[in-house]
Design an enzyme around this catalytic site. Structure first.
Site, PDB file in Angstrom:
ATOM      1  CB  SER A 106      -1.103   0.379   1.186  1.00 34.20           C
ATOM      2  OG  SER A 106      -0.435   0.068   2.815  1.00 34.20           O
ATOM      3  CG  HIS A 131      -3.714  -2.656   0.052  1.00 36.97           C
ATOM      4  ND1 HIS A 131      -3.879  -1.512   0.342  1.00 36.97           N
ATOM      5  CD2 HIS A 131      -2.529  -3.637   1.118  1.00 36.97           C
ATOM      6  CE1 HIS A 131      -3.762  -1.517   1.738  1.00 36.97           C
ATOM      7  NE2 HIS A 131      -2.881  -2.251   1.872  1.00 36.97           N
ATOM      8  CD  GLU A 177      -7.381   0.768  -0.998  1.00 28.82           C
ATOM      9  OE1 GLU A 177      -7.824   1.157  -0.837  1.00 28.82           O
ATOM     10  OE2 GLU A 177      -5.950   0.734  -0.751  1.00 28.82           O
ATOM     11  CG  ASN A 209      -3.637   1.801   4.013  1.00 27.43           C
ATOM     12  OD1 ASN A 209      -4.550   1.100   5.150  1.00 27.43           O
ATOM     13  ND2 ASN A 209      -2.101   1.519   3.950  1.00 27.43           N
TER      14      ASN A 209
HETATM   15  N1  3HC Z   1      -6.500 -13.866  11.680  1.00 26.94           N
HETATM   16  C1  3HC Z   1      -7.374 -14.700  10.789  1.00 26.94           C
HETATM   17  N2  3HC Z   1      -8.975 -14.433  12.040  1.00 26.94           N
HETATM   18  C2  3HC Z   1      -9.036 -13.562  12.887  1.00 26.94           C
HETATM   19  C3  3HC Z   1      -7.726 -12.831  12.906  1.00 26.94           C
HETATM   20  C4  3HC Z   1      -6.922 -13.180  12.765  1.00 26.94           C
HETATM   21  N3  3HC Z   1      -5.373 -11.732  12.897  1.00 26.94           N
HETATM   22  N4  3HC Z   1      -8.033 -12.182  13.754  1.00 26.94           N
HETATM   23  C5  3HC Z   1      -9.707 -12.168  14.457  1.00 26.94           C
HETATM   24  N5  3HC Z   1      -9.879 -13.334  13.659  1.00 26.94           N
HETATM   25  C6  3HC Z   1     -11.565 -13.763  12.748  1.00 26.94           C
HETATM   26  C7  3HC Z   1     -11.341 -15.159  13.602  1.00 26.94           C
HETATM   27  O1  3HC Z   1     -11.792 -15.828  12.980  1.00 26.94           O
HETATM   28  C8  3HC Z   1     -12.368 -14.868  15.102  1.00 26.94           C
HETATM   29  O2  3HC Z   1     -12.872 -15.533  15.567  1.00 26.94           O
HETATM   30  P1  3HC Z   1     -11.751 -17.020  17.010  1.00 26.94           P
HETATM   31  O3  3HC Z   1     -10.909 -15.728  17.089  1.00 26.94           O
HETATM   32  O4  3HC Z   1     -13.154 -17.127  17.104  1.00 26.94           O
HETATM   33  O5  3HC Z   1     -11.249 -17.709  15.774  1.00 26.94           O
HETATM   34  C9  3HC Z   1     -12.796 -13.735  14.181  1.00 26.94           C
HETATM   35  O6  3HC Z   1     -12.593 -13.291  13.428  1.00 26.94           O
HETATM   36  C10 3HC Z   1     -13.601 -12.500  14.972  1.00 26.94           C
HETATM   37  O7  3HC Z   1     -12.378 -12.287  16.146  1.00 26.94           O
HETATM   38  P2  3HC Z   1     -12.305 -11.669  17.648  1.00 26.94           P
HETATM   39  O8  3HC Z   1     -13.322 -12.407  18.271  1.00 26.94           O
HETATM   40  O9  3HC Z   1     -11.238 -11.725  17.438  1.00 26.94           O
HETATM   41  O10 3HC Z   1     -12.941 -10.387  17.399  1.00 26.94           O
HETATM   42  P3  3HC Z   1     -13.740  -9.250  16.612  1.00 26.94           P
HETATM   43  O11 3HC Z   1     -14.756  -9.825  15.876  1.00 26.94           O
HETATM   44  O12 3HC Z   1     -13.514  -7.595  16.938  1.00 26.94           O
HETATM   45  O13 3HC Z   1     -13.084  -9.606  15.043  1.00 26.94           O
HETATM   46  C11 3HC Z   1     -11.748  -8.642  13.108  1.00 26.94           C
HETATM   47  C12 3HC Z   1     -11.629  -9.468  14.303  1.00 26.94           C
HETATM   48  C13 3HC Z   1     -11.764  -8.872  12.240  1.00 26.94           C
HETATM   49  C14 3HC Z   1      -9.676  -7.451  13.865  1.00 26.94           C
HETATM   50  C15 3HC Z   1     -12.259  -6.699  13.983  1.00 26.94           C
HETATM   51  O14 3HC Z   1     -11.455  -6.476  14.980  1.00 26.94           O
HETATM   52  C16 3HC Z   1     -11.942  -5.571  12.678  1.00 26.94           C
HETATM   53  O15 3HC Z   1     -12.859  -6.259  11.792  1.00 26.94           O
HETATM   54  N6  3HC Z   1     -10.182  -4.509  13.051  1.00 26.94           N
HETATM   55  C17 3HC Z   1     -10.364  -3.880  11.903  1.00 26.94           C
HETATM   56  C18 3HC Z   1      -9.683  -4.141  11.294  1.00 26.94           C
HETATM   57  C19 3HC Z   1      -8.686  -3.665  10.435  1.00 26.94           C
HETATM   58  O16 3HC Z   1      -8.711  -2.220  10.010  1.00 26.94           O
HETATM   59  N7  3HC Z   1      -8.310  -3.764   8.467  1.00 26.94           N
HETATM   60  C20 3HC Z   1      -7.834  -3.001   8.297  1.00 26.94           C
HETATM   61  C21 3HC Z   1      -6.317  -2.744   8.480  1.00 26.94           C
HETATM   62  S1  3HC Z   1      -5.463  -1.461   7.397  1.00 26.94           S
HETATM   63  C22 3HC Z   1      -4.174  -2.902   7.108  1.00 26.94           C
HETATM   64  O17 3HC Z   1      -4.537  -3.556   6.668  1.00 26.94           O
HETATM   65  C23 3HC Z   1      -3.697  -1.379   5.188  1.00 26.94           C
HETATM   66  C24 3HC Z   1      -2.483  -2.437   5.645  1.00 26.94           C
HETATM   67  O18 3HC Z   1      -1.442  -1.051   4.380  1.00 26.94           O
HETATM   68  C25 3HC Z   1      -1.739  -1.778   6.969  1.00 26.94           C
END
Ligand code: 3HC
Length: 292
Positions: free
Chosen positions: A126, A147, A159, A198
């Protein structure tokens, strides 16, 4: 339409088996592509495979996936340290290696040598727009950014960003790949550092850092506001810990390197945090403590 575009896209090479590369490769294998994930050393691949197997086991035990689908995906997924050999048989290469321009330019020059003529070369970066690597190849029309978001197995968007030489056909094929992966496409019309998601995330993050720095509220309470007043799945400080404080810092530095604008420099509080070496979940400590 998607089927037509994917007629010749069967094999995907994912370069890099870190947090992003490993989950991207699993997503590709689950979607039916013959996928190989490549890394420099066997230990990295073993770690990636162990983490994917435990993630898939958890998904099956929670009824999110069928065991038969997971088994079939692992049959389609292989692991290799021989990049040239894997790329020579790939229809699409997705590079998810270190965020370093020199390394990426060398990698893309190598992919161009090894890959068949029709192969599309995409980067998950990104921070490094594809025009910066396209001219290391003789196929700029088949190079673009593709991305994903962390965690790539969960987040629903991808993206897709063309450089000014990327062909419409390349973008159409990559949109079809994204659709087959079950992802929603955010298609950019032209390059801009940070792309769309981002940039949105960083605008919120920088305002959160301003409020924290000015002593208006604690970082925990700012996260509560984002989660429970605005309905975001995570607050900006929790998200920095998930993405990596180092990654957030490097994204800003890359934007500064490309634009020369002081406004792109990392927020002073982010810089301070980066310099402590506590990068978030991956080091066990960031804004929050994950050691237990
Ligand atoms: N890997 C795979 N699956 C995952 C995971 C991981 N690291 N973290 C969570 N999950 C999945 C699992 O299936 C998990 O259930 P489980 O722990 O029982 O197996 C399920 O999601 C639910 O997780 P949680 O109960 O821990 O918590 P949430 O319901 O809050 O979900 C989340 C976790 C999906 C990470 C959610 O909090 C979320 O959507 N957060 C925002 C993430 C975000 O904004 N990401 C974009 C970042 S920017 C980016 O990546 C771009 C780069 O260029 C920087």
């Amino acid at each position: 339409m998607v089927d037509d575009l994917l007629q010749n896209i069967r094999r995907i090479a994912v370069i890099g088996s870190g947090t992003m590369g490993s989950q991207i490769s699993m997503a590709c294998a689950l979607a039916g592509f013959e996928t190989t994930v490549v890394d420099i050393v066997d230990e990295a691949l073993e770690k990636a495979e162990a983490s994917l197997r435990s993630r898939m086991e958890r998904d099956v035990s929670k009824g999110r996936r069928q065991q038969a689908d997971v088994d079939a995906a692992f049959d389609r997924l292989s692991f290799s340290t021989d990049s040239d050999q894997v790329v020579s048989g790939a229809d699409v290469v997705i590079e998810a290696a270190t965020e370093n321009l020199e390394i990426k330019r060398k990698l893309f020059a190598g992919f161009d040598q090894a890959a068949p003529e029709h192969t599309i070369l995409a980067t998950n970066s990104s921070t490094i727009v594809s025009s910066q690597v396209a001219d290391a190849t003789n196929r700029a029309d088949k190079v673009c950014n593709f991305h994903f978001f962390n965690p790539a197995l969960v987040m629903k968007a991808v993206e897709i960003v063309p450089n000014d030489q990327t062909s419409t056909y390349t973008i159409d094929v990559m949109c079809a790949v994204a659709q087959r992966l079950g992802k929603h496409v955010v298609q950019l019309h032209r390059e801009i550092p940070g792309f769309v998601a981002n940039r949105l995330m960083n605008a919120l993050r920088d305002e959160a850092l301003n409020l924290y720095q000015a002593g208006i509220a604690s970082y925990e309470d700012i996260d509560v506001a984002a989660r429970d007043a605005l309905g975001h799945p995570m607050g900006p400080f929790e998200l920095m810990d998930l993405v990596g404080i180092d990654v957030s810092y490097f994204i800003d530095m890359a934007e500064y390197d490309q634009t020369g604008q002081d406004a792109a420099l990392p927020h002073p509080v982010l810089k301070e945090k980066y310099e402590t070496g506590d990068y978030g979940r991956k080091t066990g400590r960031g804004w929050y403590n994950y050691e237990n």
